[in-house]
Design a protein around this motif. Structure first.
Motif, short mmCIF file in Angstrom:
data_model
loop_
_atom_site.label_atom_id
_atom_site.label_comp_id
_atom_site.label_asym_id
_atom_site.label_seq_id
_atom_site.Cartn_x
_atom_site.Cartn_y
_atom_site.Cartn_z
N ILE A 1 -2.44 1.79 -16.40
CA ILE A 1 -1.64 0.57 -16.25
C ILE A 1 -2.21 -0.35 -15.17
N ALA A 2 -3.31 0.04 -14.55
CA ALA A 2 -3.88 -0.75 -13.46
C ALA A 2 -4.75 -1.89 -14.00
N ASP A 3 -4.81 -2.97 -13.23
CA ASP A 3 -5.72 -4.07 -13.54
C ASP A 3 -7.15 -3.74 -13.12
N TYR A 4 -7.25 -2.82 -12.16
CA TYR A 4 -8.58 -2.45 -11.66
C TYR A 4 -8.50 -1.05 -11.06
N VAL A 5 -9.49 -0.23 -11.36
CA VAL A 5 -9.58 1.12 -10.79
C VAL A 5 -10.71 1.10 -9.78
N THR A 6 -10.39 1.41 -8.53
CA THR A 6 -11.38 1.39 -7.47
C THR A 6 -11.82 2.81 -7.13
N ASP A 7 -12.55 2.97 -6.05
CA ASP A 7 -12.98 4.28 -5.58
C ASP A 7 -11.84 4.92 -4.80
N ASP A 8 -12.00 6.16 -4.36
CA ASP A 8 -10.96 6.76 -3.52
C ASP A 8 -11.10 6.26 -2.09
N VAL A 9 -10.11 6.56 -1.26
CA VAL A 9 -10.09 5.99 0.09
C VAL A 9 -11.23 6.52 0.95
N ASP A 10 -11.70 7.73 0.67
CA ASP A 10 -12.81 8.29 1.44
C ASP A 10 -14.11 7.53 1.21
N ASN A 11 -14.16 6.80 0.08
CA ASN A 11 -15.36 6.02 -0.25
C ASN A 11 -15.04 4.52 -0.25
N ASP A 12 -14.17 4.12 0.70
CA ASP A 12 -13.84 2.71 0.92
C ASP A 12 -13.27 2.02 -0.31
N ILE B 1 -1.00 19.21 2.83
CA ILE B 1 -1.52 17.95 2.30
C ILE B 1 -1.08 16.77 3.15
N THR B 2 0.21 16.74 3.49
CA THR B 2 0.79 15.56 4.15
C THR B 2 0.85 15.67 5.67
N LEU B 3 0.83 16.91 6.19
CA LEU B 3 1.07 17.16 7.62
C LEU B 3 2.39 16.52 8.06
N ASN B 4 3.35 16.49 7.14
CA ASN B 4 4.60 15.78 7.38
C ASN B 4 5.82 16.53 6.85
N ASP B 5 5.66 17.80 6.53
CA ASP B 5 6.77 18.54 5.94
C ASP B 5 6.95 19.90 6.60
N THR C 1 -9.00 14.41 4.83
CA THR C 1 -8.93 14.37 6.29
C THR C 1 -7.51 14.20 6.82
N HIS C 2 -6.56 13.83 5.92
CA HIS C 2 -5.16 13.57 6.29
C HIS C 2 -5.04 12.39 7.24
N LYS C 3 -6.01 11.50 7.20
CA LYS C 3 -6.01 10.33 8.07
C LYS C 3 -6.41 9.09 7.27
N ILE C 4 -6.12 7.92 7.84
CA ILE C 4 -6.64 6.68 7.31
C ILE C 4 -8.04 6.49 7.89
N PHE D 1 0.82 -1.20 0.00
CA PHE D 1 0.00 0.00 0.00
C PHE D 1 0.86 1.26 0.00
N ASP D 2 0.61 2.14 -0.95
CA ASP D 2 1.10 3.52 -0.86
C ASP D 2 0.36 4.20 0.29
N ILE D 3 0.86 5.34 0.75
CA ILE D 3 0.19 6.04 1.85
C ILE D 3 -0.66 7.21 1.34
N ASP D 4 -0.02 8.28 0.88
CA ASP D 4 -0.75 9.51 0.55
C ASP D 4 -1.62 9.34 -0.68
N GLY D 5 -2.92 9.54 -0.50
CA GLY D 5 -3.86 9.39 -1.58
C GLY D 5 -4.31 7.96 -1.79
N THR D 6 -3.74 7.04 -1.03
CA THR D 6 -4.12 5.63 -1.13
C THR D 6 -4.71 5.14 0.18
#
Length: 258
Positions: free
Chosen positions: A233-244, A123-127, A18-21, A7-12
């Motif tokens: 290049i993806a095998d499957y495109v899902t929803d964003d993380v805010d929508n599970d 965006i990241t709360l990390n810089d 919300t800047h959270k998981i 898993f990537d973190i930011d945006g994934t």
């Protein structure tokens, strides 16, 4: 049979809103652990940026786009920028100044800060790392540089750093890393460590620095907010993380029950 998920973190995993998981995503991750899947982080962040994971027990961490890979018990792989490339960067900055973050094992520091750095921190709360004199950086172990340049400037910069590569997940900056350490390479290091075959892997990502990883694994998932190049290049495109999006993709491939 799937055994390892990266898993990537930011945006994934982490929402740009919300800047959270999301709590629902954490619930999904724990379900995967209970089923025996090996779970890994594959991020451009360094160790000091992993607080956002809330101490979830991942089986391994590919950080700094593959330059520093470790488990909770041991270092698996590290790769640092050569001294001559760091000196070339410092010389370049004297003529073409721009904000540059130098990332070491547990910290990052900038030569200077401006509104571009502040925007990424929003965006990241990390810089929010300090800025100051970085001339001694050539004597340190630097794993990655965060260079606030556009695409054309990036190409010019890479001409003076021949032992490095660049990747970006945001238009404001690119990550400059030593050749040899990539998310793809980090995946291979962990597969060897855990005796898992590449055919048993899946990865989630959304940015340009995820493309090599997604091209490498058996099943590649692009988040709904991913750029078009990643989706292509993806095998499957899902929803964003805010929508599970994570959960929906795992259900689509039968790793979780519906």
């Amino acid at each position: 049979m799937m055994k390892a998920i990266f898993f990537d973190i930011d945006g994934t995993l982490v929402s740009f809103k919300t800047h959270k998981i999301p709590e629902t995503t954490f619930q999904t991750l724990y379900q995967l652990k209970d089923k025996g899947y090996k779970l890994f982080i594959a991020t451009g962040r360094g160790i000091d940026g992993l607080h956002v994971l809330n101490d979830f027990p991942f089986d391994g961490y590919i950080t700094l786009n593959g330059q520093y890979c470790y488990t909770d018990e041991q270092l698996i792989y590290e790769n640092t920028i050569q001294k001559e490339d760091l000196q070339a960067l410092l010389d370049y900055l004297k003529i073409h100044p721009f904000p540059c973050g130098f990332t070491e094992e547990h910290t990052k520091y900038f030569n200077l800060r401006d509104e571009r750095v502040d925007e990424i921190h929003r965006i990241t709360l990390n810089d929010d790392h300090p800025a100051g004199d970085c001339q001694d950086v050539v004597n340190h172990k630097v794993y990655q540089c965060m260079c606030f340049v556009d695409n054309d400037e990036e190409k010019e910069l890479m001409k003076v750093m021949p032992h490095c590569i660049s990747a970006r997940w945001h238009p404001l900056f690119c990550d400059v890393s030593p050749i040899g350490g990539t998310k793809q390479n980090g995946i291979d290091k962990f597969l060897e460590h855990y005796h898992i075959d590449l055919s048993e892997t899946m990865a989630f990502g959304d940015g340009g620095n995820d493309i090599q990883m997604l091209n490498h694994v058996a099943v590649a998932i692009a988040m709904g907010n991913a750029n078009d190049e990643v989706k292509a290049i993806a095998d499957y495109v899902t929803d964003d993380v805010d929508n599970d999006g994570i959960t929906k993709a795992l259900r689509h491939f039968g790793l979780l029950s519906k």
